[in-house]
Design a protein around this motif. Sequence first.
Motif, short mmCIF file in Angstrom:
data_model
loop_
_atom_site.label_atom_id
_atom_site.label_comp_id
_atom_site.label_asym_id
_atom_site.label_seq_id
_atom_site.Cartn_x
_atom_site.Cartn_y
_atom_site.Cartn_z
N VAL A 1 56.99 76.76 46.78
CA VAL A 1 57.46 78.13 46.98
C VAL A 1 58.85 78.08 47.60
N GLY A 2 59.78 78.84 47.03
CA GLY A 2 61.11 78.99 47.60
C GLY A 2 61.31 80.41 48.08
N VAL A 3 61.84 80.56 49.30
CA VAL A 3 62.08 81.87 49.88
C VAL A 3 63.54 81.96 50.32
N HIS A 4 64.26 82.92 49.80
CA HIS A 4 65.64 83.16 50.21
C HIS A 4 65.66 84.45 51.03
N LEU A 5 65.90 84.29 52.32
CA LEU A 5 65.90 85.42 53.25
C LEU A 5 67.32 85.89 53.51
N ASP A 6 67.55 87.17 53.28
CA ASP A 6 68.85 87.77 53.57
C ASP A 6 68.61 89.15 54.18
N HIS A 7 69.70 89.74 54.66
CA HIS A 7 69.57 91.06 55.28
C HIS A 7 69.04 92.10 54.31
N TYR B 1 61.79 85.40 46.16
CA TYR B 1 60.76 84.37 46.15
C TYR B 1 60.71 83.72 44.76
N ALA B 2 60.52 82.42 44.74
CA ALA B 2 60.34 81.70 43.47
C ALA B 2 59.22 80.69 43.63
N LEU B 3 58.33 80.66 42.67
CA LEU B 3 57.27 79.65 42.61
C LEU B 3 57.59 78.73 41.45
N THR B 4 57.74 77.43 41.73
CA THR B 4 58.08 76.48 40.69
C THR B 4 56.97 75.44 40.56
N ASN B 5 56.88 74.85 39.37
CA ASN B 5 55.92 73.76 39.19
C ASN B 5 56.56 72.45 39.62
N ARG C 1 47.18 73.29 45.67
CA ARG C 1 48.21 72.70 44.82
C ARG C 1 49.63 73.01 45.31
N ILE C 2 49.74 73.80 46.37
CA ILE C 2 51.05 74.17 46.89
C ILE C 2 51.53 73.10 47.86
N LEU C 3 52.66 72.46 47.55
CA LEU C 3 53.19 71.40 48.40
C LEU C 3 53.77 71.94 49.69
N GLY C 4 54.38 73.12 49.64
CA GLY C 4 54.99 73.67 50.84
C GLY C 4 55.93 74.81 50.49
N VAL C 5 56.65 75.27 51.50
CA VAL C 5 57.56 76.41 51.38
C VAL C 5 58.96 75.96 51.80
N GLY C 6 59.95 76.27 50.98
CA GLY C 6 61.34 76.11 51.37
C GLY C 6 61.87 77.47 51.79
N LEU C 7 62.41 77.55 53.00
CA LEU C 7 62.93 78.81 53.55
C LEU C 7 64.42 78.64 53.79
N VAL C 8 65.24 79.44 53.12
CA VAL C 8 66.69 79.33 53.25
C VAL C 8 67.27 80.69 53.61
N PHE C 9 68.45 80.66 54.24
CA PHE C 9 69.03 81.88 54.80
C PHE C 9 70.52 81.65 55.04
N PRO C 10 71.30 82.73 55.23
CA PRO C 10 72.73 82.56 55.52
C PRO C 10 72.93 82.14 56.97
N GLY C 11 74.04 81.46 57.20
CA GLY C 11 74.38 81.11 58.58
C GLY C 11 73.93 79.73 58.96
N PRO C 12 74.30 79.31 60.17
CA PRO C 12 73.98 77.95 60.63
C PRO C 12 72.49 77.72 60.74
N VAL C 13 72.11 76.45 60.53
CA VAL C 13 70.73 76.02 60.70
C VAL C 13 70.64 75.31 62.03
N GLY C 14 69.80 75.82 62.93
CA GLY C 14 69.64 75.20 64.24
C GLY C 14 68.60 74.11 64.20
N SER C 15 68.35 73.50 65.33
CA SER C 15 67.32 72.46 65.42
C SER C 15 66.37 72.84 66.53
N ALA C 16 66.49 72.23 67.69
CA ALA C 16 65.56 72.54 68.78
C ALA C 16 65.71 73.97 69.25
N ARG C 17 66.89 74.57 69.04
CA ARG C 17 67.10 75.96 69.47
C ARG C 17 66.44 76.95 68.53
#
Length: 422
Positions: A83-89, A94-98, A141-157
Amino acid sequence: MSGPAASKPQASSKSVVLDAIRAAGTISRVGLIKTTGFTAPTISTLVRKLINEGLVVETGHAKSTGGKRRVLLQLDHSSRYAVGVHLDHGFVTYALTNLGGTVVARISRPGAGVDEPAVVVARIAAEIAALIDGVGVERGRILGVGLVFPGPVGSARGVGGPPDVGFAPAMRQLTGFPLGSALERVTALPVVLDNDSTAAALGEHWTGGFGAATSAAALYMGTGIGAGLVIGGVTYRGPSGNVGELGHVCVSADGPRCWCGARGCVEALAGPAAVVAAARSDPATARAVGLTLGAGRPSVVADFAALSRAARRGEPHALALLERSARQVGAAARTLANLMDLEVLVLTGPSLAAAGSLYLPIVRQELRASFSRGTHTVDVRLSRSAATASAVGAAALVLEAELVPLSAPRPPERAGLSESAG
């Protein structure tokens, strides 16, 4: 579970074989020995495991070369999904791919808006469930979710980086919130994070949009501007995963202050939000284009699309605004091409899905002056899937973790969410 690629400092033997099969389409065990360098007993054992796991199937025979015909192997594309999720304002796509990266379902819903993070997470989880159930795919059968968004990607924060450089103002309420780990808890699926521009580049790479280029980029325009890089077939992310912030290339040292804190960024001068603001500041243009004023107005992407439609109809003010934007975006793209010696630049993202035909000739003209022009031109193209490229790329993040060998550790936020991100 931190995510599909968590704590993989090197490629597993399984992922090497899977990727070889993926790249070949169909291949024999002998072909795998030649491609991977593994011994015949190792290939035999790994292939048997992959068949038992349902990831690989035997499919026919190779042409005879005088001896016993070799059995061909290929991925079972329906064995796993991502599953791919593109989050924007303004929208969530959402896209489901094989397993092969083919999109089997996609939907678009209203974006994050000003909703609180917990509300956004709950809604995304519900919409993911609806997407999966609508196709009838078993959850296992779902391997996981990719979540993407605009702006910097943080880590521990968490998501969004330090307090002074988080999400753009429209989504500032999400800065510092661990979206990935929260979504992981609600969906019970591994989640991997990335920037939407990088995801768009990965999506182009997986779907063949870059062709055989060894140095390629996706110029992404949604609410803002960014770029994703694929160098030598590998998505380049930089040490913190925040490479490709094309929107914050300075094109005017004395220009207006950008939300990032600097002055003269191309996003502040020529991004979709700047173009829409300029149109709204002129009542005559706003009326001609049909922009709604006041509270409850559409998103930047929706207003930018309206401007694009008006420009294509020949409305002079809208056309002038977009052409000026395209020249400044093209100048920033030329800087990127000169720095990275680009062979291919693909224009993508929801805003370029609407306005790409207007931007393409102007960006091409700018890149004719690239420093490499004496050796090679920069091939500037429109994406075949500009509106959904980031969501497809988000799903490809999950597939990449399962199928593509890793030669070096990925940053924690790339590999999933570390314990500290929760």
